[in-house]
Write a protein that holds these residues in place. Sequence first.
Motif, short mmCIF file in Angstrom:
data_model
loop_
_atom_site.label_atom_id
_atom_site.label_comp_id
_atom_site.label_asym_id
_atom_site.label_seq_id
_atom_site.Cartn_x
_atom_site.Cartn_y
_atom_site.Cartn_z
N GLY A 347 38.51 1.45 -34.34
CA GLY A 347 38.57 2.79 -33.78
C GLY A 347 39.53 3.73 -34.45
N SER A 348 40.15 3.29 -35.53
CA SER A 348 41.16 4.13 -36.21
C SER A 348 40.75 4.46 -37.64
N ASP A 349 39.46 4.46 -37.92
CA ASP A 349 38.98 4.77 -39.26
C ASP A 349 39.43 6.17 -39.67
N GLY A 350 39.99 6.28 -40.87
CA GLY A 350 40.46 7.57 -41.38
C GLY A 350 41.93 7.83 -41.14
N LEU A 351 42.56 7.05 -40.26
CA LEU A 351 43.99 7.24 -40.00
C LEU A 351 44.81 6.65 -41.15
N SER A 352 45.90 7.30 -41.46
CA SER A 352 46.83 6.77 -42.45
C SER A 352 47.77 5.77 -41.79
N GLY A 353 48.57 5.09 -42.60
CA GLY A 353 49.54 4.17 -42.03
C GLY A 353 50.54 4.87 -41.14
N ALA A 354 50.94 6.08 -41.52
CA ALA A 354 51.87 6.85 -40.69
C ALA A 354 51.22 7.26 -39.38
N ASP A 355 49.91 7.57 -39.41
CA ASP A 355 49.20 7.92 -38.18
C ASP A 355 49.18 6.74 -37.21
N ILE A 356 48.92 5.54 -37.74
CA ILE A 356 48.86 4.35 -36.90
C ILE A 356 50.22 4.05 -36.29
N ALA A 357 51.28 4.22 -37.08
CA ALA A 357 52.63 4.03 -36.54
C ALA A 357 52.90 5.00 -35.40
N TYR A 358 52.38 6.22 -35.52
CA TYR A 358 52.55 7.22 -34.47
C TYR A 358 51.76 6.84 -33.21
N VAL A 359 50.57 6.27 -33.39
CA VAL A 359 49.78 5.79 -32.25
C VAL A 359 50.57 4.75 -31.47
N CYS A 360 51.17 3.80 -32.16
CA CYS A 360 51.96 2.76 -31.50
C CYS A 360 53.16 3.36 -30.78
N GLU A 361 53.75 4.40 -31.37
CA GLU A 361 54.90 5.05 -30.74
C GLU A 361 54.47 5.77 -29.46
N LEU A 362 53.34 6.45 -29.49
CA LEU A 362 52.85 7.14 -28.28
C LEU A 362 52.51 6.15 -27.18
#
Length: 429
Positions: A347-362
């Motif tokens: 479900g995270s296709d297109g996200l960068s590594g920084a975007d994924i780290a932000y998802v975990c933070e949220l």
Amino acid sequence: MGNDPAIEAIRRALIAVPTDGPLRLHLAELLIGAGRPSEAVAELATLLAAEPDHPGARELMFTALTPDRPAVPPVVIEPEPTPPVDPGPVTPAGESAPDGPPVFDWHAAESQLGDIAAPMFLTSGDVEDQAGAEPVEAFETQRPTLTLADVGGMQQVKDRLEAAFLAPLRNPELRRLYGKNLRGGLLLYGPPGCGKTYLAKALAGELGAAFISAGLSEILDMWMGSSERNVHELFTQARQSAPCVLFLDEIDALGQKRTQTRNSSMRSVVNQLLTELDGVTSDNEGVYVLAATNQPWDVDPALRRPGRLDRTVLVLPPDGLARESIFRSNLAHRPVEGVDLRRLAAGSDGLSGADIAYVCELATERAMMHGVRSGTVRMIGMADLLDALNQVRPSTHAWLDTARTVVQYGEDDGTHAELKAFLKKSKRW
């Protein structure tokens, strides 16, 4: 008032790293020096909003707000009183002058100064003491423990690094047979937040080599010639630390096309980079130069000629395996339960590594605030992560749109063939 290329280069760098306090402080200094205090005040206000107790920003803010304040009078150190010396009128040869005004006695004046003024020239003993002192390292040298095994996915990038650096180092006999040297440069480019710096550190850990990173704020200086000296000191330190991975971040700002640069000092920085990469005055054996950029089309073509940054690697948004690895890494030290990493990666296709780290933070904030309101601590679950995933939009899309325009309408020298293939595969062409 015309735009200063150095100021504009730093502004572009701050778009990529808006939290870089030293770089924003340096930008404010340049703006004040260029007679633009109102813009400096805006930059310093942004810095103080993030770091309210930043001492350098507070002092510089006072300077920007009061550009015409009176100068502080210098402190005058009065020498200790000494008995009056009256040598009488003397001539330069030391004899009394029969007629005319007395000749000034320089020896008496120097004895009265004492240790107030430092000597203008060093003595031979001072030179020997300085020669025996240990050299001061101007840039931080790290010893990363990461390896390429810690980088999820990106197999194509790993294969390029293997051929360029790792295989020749691990097979010295074959290296000597084929005449392969241990020097070279590689340009990593792609969307921001996709792990270019992480890859460089992992390569250094794989080699067991030192790692030195330098960017715009560490190299650019307001004084003429200082930036070129910083580049020379950077490469000198890398040669002394060999084997060493030297990572040049935001190379499009440091090595901008000289045809687009009106500032002679920026052109001199590019010239110094070319000299150091060629190893004209020193041998670069064992120094592996990696450079990263989000805008490879702005890099001076001379930096990408054979023997310099001649190999180019496209670092794309992480694939499914890499996204799963990034989720695992960011959730490893957090209290989680019932997390389906494969579903999150899908479900995270297109996200960068920084975007994924932000998802975990949220997701962490969501679970934590639930505990704050209810008084009951609970684990981070899939509901938190999916809710956070719906809030984050891929930051790579804007870069890919820009890259598509450059590839379609820019000069096609074959450099961006890999990028063109990806754009067609992802149906963004």
